[in-house]
Design a protein around this motif. Structure first.
Motif, PDB file in Angstrom:
ATOM      1  N   ASN A 187    -103.787 -81.227 -72.624  1.00 60.87           N
ATOM      2  CA  ASN A 187    -102.755 -80.223 -72.907  1.00 60.87           C
ATOM      3  C   ASN A 187    -102.630 -79.223 -71.766  1.00 60.87           C
ATOM      4  N   ASN A 188    -103.749 -78.901 -71.114  1.00 64.06           N
ATOM      5  CA  ASN A 188    -103.689 -77.981 -69.975  1.00 64.06           C
ATOM      6  C   ASN A 188    -102.848 -78.554 -68.841  1.00 64.06           C
ATOM      7  N   ILE A 189    -103.039 -79.844 -68.561  1.00 63.73           N
ATOM      8  CA  ILE A 189    -102.255 -80.474 -67.498  1.00 63.73           C
ATOM      9  C   ILE A 189    -100.778 -80.486 -67.875  1.00 63.73           C
ATOM     10  N   LYS A 190    -100.469 -80.837 -69.102  1.00 65.41           N
ATOM     11  CA  LYS A 190     -99.074 -80.844 -69.557  1.00 65.41           C
ATOM     12  C   LYS A 190     -98.460 -79.459 -69.427  1.00 65.41           C
ATOM     13  N   SER A 191     -99.198 -78.455 -69.816  1.00 64.95           N
ATOM     14  CA  SER A 191     -98.703 -77.083 -69.746  1.00 64.95           C
ATOM     15  C   SER A 191     -98.429 -76.664 -68.295  1.00 64.95           C
ATOM     16  N   ILE A 192     -99.340 -77.021 -67.408  1.00 64.40           N
ATOM     17  CA  ILE A 192     -99.172 -76.685 -65.987  1.00 64.40           C
ATOM     18  C   ILE A 192     -97.967 -77.422 -65.412  1.00 64.40           C
ATOM     19  N   LEU A 193     -97.829 -78.712 -65.722  1.00 67.42           N
ATOM     20  CA  LEU A 193     -96.687 -79.487 -65.228  1.00 67.42           C
ATOM     21  C   LEU A 193     -95.371 -78.902 -65.731  1.00 67.42           C
ATOM     22  N   GLU A 246     -96.344 -67.865 -58.011  1.00 63.66           N
ATOM     23  CA  GLU A 246     -96.934 -68.460 -59.218  1.00 63.66           C
ATOM     24  C   GLU A 246     -96.988 -69.979 -59.087  1.00 63.66           C
ATOM     25  N   ARG A 247     -95.895 -70.579 -58.632  1.00 62.77           N
ATOM     26  CA  ARG A 247     -95.869 -72.031 -58.446  1.00 62.77           C
ATOM     27  C   ARG A 247     -96.972 -72.461 -57.479  1.00 62.77           C
ATOM     28  N   GLY A 248     -97.175 -71.699 -56.417  1.00 60.78           N
ATOM     29  CA  GLY A 248     -98.217 -72.018 -55.441  1.00 60.78           C
ATOM     30  C   GLY A 248     -99.604 -72.029 -56.057  1.00 60.78           C
ATOM     31  N   VAL A 249     -99.893 -71.046 -56.880  1.00 59.25           N
ATOM     32  CA  VAL A 249    -101.198 -71.003 -57.564  1.00 59.25           C
ATOM     33  C   VAL A 249    -101.349 -72.206 -58.487  1.00 59.25           C
ATOM     34  N   LEU A 250    -100.293 -72.543 -59.200  1.00 55.04           N
ATOM     35  CA  LEU A 250    -100.343 -73.697 -60.100  1.00 55.04           C
ATOM     36  C   LEU A 250    -100.574 -74.992 -59.325  1.00 55.04           C
ATOM     37  N   ILE A 251     -99.893 -75.158 -58.202  1.00 55.48           N
ATOM     38  CA  ILE A 251    -100.014 -76.374 -57.389  1.00 55.48           C
ATOM     39  C   ILE A 251    -101.360 -76.439 -56.671  1.00 55.48           C
ATOM     40  N   ARG A 252    -101.712 -75.381 -55.958  1.00 56.12           N
ATOM     41  CA  ARG A 252    -102.896 -75.411 -55.096  1.00 56.12           C
ATOM     42  C   ARG A 252    -104.203 -75.204 -55.838  1.00 56.12           C
ATOM     43  N   ILE A 311    -109.056 -83.851 -54.234  1.00 62.46           N
ATOM     44  CA  ILE A 311    -107.722 -83.476 -54.710  1.00 62.46           C
ATOM     45  C   ILE A 311    -107.235 -82.305 -53.867  1.00 62.46           C
ATOM     46  N   GLN A 312    -105.957 -82.380 -53.478  1.00 61.54           N
ATOM     47  CA  GLN A 312    -105.357 -81.335 -52.653  1.00 61.54           C
ATOM     48  C   GLN A 312    -103.926 -81.093 -53.119  1.00 61.54           C
ATOM     49  N   GLY A 313    -103.533 -79.840 -53.191  1.00 57.62           N
ATOM     50  CA  GLY A 313    -102.161 -79.481 -53.525  1.00 57.62           C
ATOM     51  C   GLY A 313    -101.543 -78.627 -52.440  1.00 57.62           C
ATOM     52  N   LYS A 314    -100.257 -78.851 -52.173  1.00 57.11           N
ATOM     53  CA  LYS A 314     -99.540 -78.075 -51.154  1.00 57.11           C
ATOM     54  C   LYS A 314     -98.158 -77.696 -51.651  1.00 57.11           C
ATOM     55  N   ASP A 315     -97.749 -76.492 -51.281  1.00 58.67           N
ATOM     56  CA  ASP A 315     -96.402 -76.021 -51.644  1.00 58.67           C
ATOM     57  C   ASP A 315     -95.677 -75.426 -50.443  1.00 58.67           C
ATOM     58  N   GLY A 316     -96.213 -75.664 -49.263  1.00 56.58           N
ATOM     59  CA  GLY A 316     -95.582 -75.165 -48.050  1.00 56.58           C
ATOM     60  C   GLY A 316     -96.486 -74.200 -47.319  1.00 56.58           C
ATOM     61  N   VAL A 317     -96.414 -74.249 -46.020  1.00 55.08           N
ATOM     62  CA  VAL A 317     -97.152 -73.313 -45.175  1.00 55.08           C
ATOM     63  C   VAL A 317     -96.121 -72.353 -44.600  1.00 55.08           C
ATOM     64  N   GLY A 318     -96.267 -71.092 -44.896  1.00 52.69           N
ATOM     65  CA  GLY A 318     -95.235 -70.129 -44.494  1.00 52.69           C
ATOM     66  C   GLY A 318     -94.083 -70.202 -45.480  1.00 52.69           C
ATOM     67  N   PRO A 367     -93.061 -79.584 -53.782  1.00 50.65           N
ATOM     68  CA  PRO A 367     -94.515 -79.427 -53.724  1.00 50.65           C
ATOM     69  C   PRO A 367     -95.202 -80.700 -54.202  1.00 50.65           C
ATOM     70  N   TRP A 368     -96.464 -80.868 -53.843  1.00 53.41           N
ATOM     71  CA  TRP A 368     -97.176 -82.080 -54.223  1.00 53.41           C
ATOM     72  C   TRP A 368     -98.658 -81.815 -54.414  1.00 53.41           C
ATOM     73  N   VAL A 369     -99.278 -82.731 -55.132  1.00 54.31           N
ATOM     74  CA  VAL A 369    -100.729 -82.754 -55.318  1.00 54.31           C
ATOM     75  C   VAL A 369    -101.160 -84.192 -55.077  1.00 54.31           C
ATOM     76  N   ARG A 370    -102.220 -84.375 -54.287  1.00 62.89           N
ATOM     77  CA  ARG A 370    -102.660 -85.736 -54.005  1.00 62.89           C
ATOM     78  C   ARG A 370    -104.121 -85.954 -54.355  1.00 62.89           C
ATOM     79  N   LEU A 371    -104.439 -87.193 -54.738  1.00 61.43           N
ATOM     80  CA  LEU A 371    -105.794 -87.691 -54.936  1.00 61.43           C
ATOM     81  C   LEU A 371    -106.048 -88.619 -53.757  1.00 61.43           C
ATOM     82  N   TYR A 372    -107.081 -88.328 -52.974  1.00 63.40           N
ATOM     83  CA  TYR A 372    -107.260 -89.059 -51.733  1.00 63.40           C
ATOM     84  C   TYR A 372    -108.718 -89.236 -51.368  1.00 63.40           C
ATOM     85  N   SER A 373    -108.929 -90.140 -50.436  1.00 65.59           N
ATOM     86  CA  SER A 373    -110.227 -90.378 -49.818  1.00 65.59           C
ATOM     87  C   SER A 373    -110.065 -90.084 -48.335  1.00 65.59           C
ATOM     88  N   ASN A 374    -111.001 -89.384 -47.751  1.00 66.25           N
ATOM     89  CA  ASN A 374    -110.935 -89.131 -46.305  1.00 66.25           C
ATOM     90  C   ASN A 374    -110.934 -90.429 -45.517  1.00 66.25           C
TER      91      ASN A 374
END
Length: 109
Positions: free
Chosen positions: A3-9, A29-35, A62-69, A75-82
């Protein structure tokens, strides 16, 4: 999905309707939610991700980005391996992208 994920989305979707490239209160606010918030909630599911991606389980992040500057409209959130993706512009990873109209999010590789 929790439910937390649904609420955030849902909240990210609502904030997409207020998109601005400026760092407005809605975009802050969107940045805090994403990152932060969405990444933390997805981190709670990491054991499930590792179970389904065993080859790279020692290295999943896991990494989230909403723009630099300026803020990005997608915006996006990714699940990744280095090992597979040393940066968001190289390699392969699972990513959640958010539509500008706030009605959809897309999970892609």
């Amino acid at each position: 999905m929790s439910n937390n994920i649904k609420s955030i989305l849902n909240r990210i979707g609502a904030l997409q309707l207020q998109y601005s490239s400026e760092n407005t209160p809605a975009m802050q606010e969107r940045g805090v939610l994403i990152r932060s918030d969405l990444c933390l909630e997805l981190q709670k599911q990491m054991s499930l991700f590792k179970e389904h991606i065993p080859l790279f389980q020692s290295d999943l992040k896991i990494q989230g980005k909403d723009g630099v500057g300026r803020k990005t409209s997608a915006p996006w959130v990714r699940l990744y391996s280095n090992d597979l993706s040393p940066s968001a512009t190289k390699g392969y990873y699972v990513v959640i992208h958010f539509s500008l109209n706030g009605k959809q999010c897309f999970v892609t590789v």
